[in-house]
Design an enzyme around this catalytic site. Structure first.
Site, PDB file in Angstrom:
ATOM      1  CG  ASP A 183       5.095   2.721   7.338  1.00 17.69           C
ATOM      2  OD1 ASP A 183       4.548   3.242   6.755  1.00 17.69           O
ATOM      3  OD2 ASP A 183       4.923   1.612   8.097  1.00 17.69           O
ATOM      4  CG  HIS A 184       4.067  -0.344   3.905  1.00 12.05           C
ATOM      5  ND1 HIS A 184       4.245  -1.405   4.537  1.00 12.05           N
ATOM      6  CD2 HIS A 184       3.839   0.309   5.117  1.00 12.05           C
ATOM      7  CE1 HIS A 184       3.869  -1.733   5.857  1.00 12.05           C
ATOM      8  NE2 HIS A 184       3.625  -0.402   6.233  1.00 12.05           N
ATOM      9  CG  HIS A 241       0.453   4.345   4.932  1.00 13.74           C
ATOM     10  ND1 HIS A 241      -0.427   3.651   5.856  1.00 13.74           N
ATOM     11  CD2 HIS A 241      -0.290   5.589   4.986  1.00 13.74           C
ATOM     12  CE1 HIS A 241      -1.396   4.271   5.888  1.00 13.74           C
ATOM     13  NE2 HIS A 241      -1.494   5.563   5.568  1.00 13.74           N
ATOM     14  CG  HIS A 292      -0.300   0.041   2.353  1.00 12.57           C
ATOM     15  ND1 HIS A 292       0.578  -0.795   2.998  1.00 12.57           N
ATOM     16  CD2 HIS A 292      -0.468   1.051   3.488  1.00 12.57           C
ATOM     17  CE1 HIS A 292       1.093  -0.315   4.181  1.00 12.57           C
ATOM     18  NE2 HIS A 292       0.387   0.654   4.533  1.00 12.57           N
TER      19      HIS A 292
HETATM   20 ZN   LIG Z   1       2.903   0.424   8.017  1.00 10.40          ZN
HETATM   21 ZN   LIG Z   2       0.006   1.414   6.520  1.00  9.08          ZN
END
Ligand SMILES: [Zn+2]
Ligand SMILES: [Zn+2]
Length: 255
Positions: free
Chosen positions: A68-69, A66, A64
């Protein structure tokens, strides 16, 4: 043979643990396929430590959008440019993956998308679709998260790996995770339900209900991680049904 390397096991803003990012190394008939699951802003140095060779990663799955991904993808691609990568790379994810990565590249390093000296291919894997990457079957299902998140299942021979990305399990993700060899699940809190996040107890129920063999808990809230490790130490095997682990950064599993 299939090896799982937990490059990072942390949540978004953890100062000790890099963002959750997992490397799947599949060796078959003398050839190796390397698939990276998520690549956040603090995970990317872990990728460089584990795989310094710029040609070695074949594909990246993004659960997804975000940071941090997926925010580690621009520095990863630009370093590959610097180091003269020639081999194509496949970036897989939900609908809109190409536009999102292209935008992120443009914000981080304007003009670099055109300068990359290797092809970047994009593949969408929406729920209900079955995509083959080499001999591996990939399918997705939607979790419950604040941004649309797709969990991924990789079937490689008789080994099945399920990776949740972020989010609370849904009936669809439970269906997808049936009989996994390894269930990797975001477990932000131990038991406290927070909208859009998994819990340790929820992940344990999911492992039991899906008949999974091993459960790996990742993306645990930074102040709770140590407590989770302490609480789970005496358990390890749940009624002989599945093995439970809280992997450390760079921990490896051979399946
Ligand atoms: Zn995350
Ligand atoms: Zn997330």
């Amino acid at each position: 043979m299939l090896e799982v390397v937990f490059l990072g096991v942390g949540e978004a803003f953890d100062e000790k643990n890099p963002n959750t990012s997992i490397l799947i190394r599949i060796q078959e008939k003398g050839a190796e396929t390397n698939i990276l699951l998520d690549c956040g802003f603090s995970a990317v140095p872990q990728v460089w430590k584990e795989i310094p060779d710029p040609e070695e990663i074949d594909s990246i799955w993004i659960s997804h959008f975000h940071g941090d991904h997926f925010m580690g993808v621009p520095p990863l691609l630009v370093r590959y440019w610097e180091e003269g990568r020639k081999k194509p790379i496949t970036i897989m994810g939900q609908k809109g993956i190409k536009a999102k990565i292209t935008d992120a590249m443009e914000i981080a390093y304007p003009g670099f998308t055109e300068r990359l000296n290797f092809p970047v291919e994009f593949v969408e894997i929406e729920p209900g679709e079955e995509i083959y990457f080499r001999d591996n079957k990939l399918r997705s299902a939607e979790n419950e998260h604040s941004r649309r998140d797709l969990a991924l299942r990789i079937d490689s021979g008789d080994i099945a790996i399920f990776y949740s990305g972020d989010g609370r399990p849904t009936q669809e993700t439970k269906n997808l995770a049936q009989n996994s060899t390894l269930l990797i699940h975001e477990s932000f809190r131990f038991e406290k339900e927070i909208p859009g996040h998994g819990t340790v107890l929820g992940s344990m129920s999911m492992a039991r209900d899906t008949g999974s063999e091993r459960l790996a808990l990742v993306h645990i809230q930074r102040d709770e991680r140590q407590k989770v490790i302490e609480r789970l130490k005496p358990i390890q095997y749940v009624k002989g049904i599945y093995q439970i682990l809280v992997p450390e950064n760079m921990e490896r599993l051979i399946l």
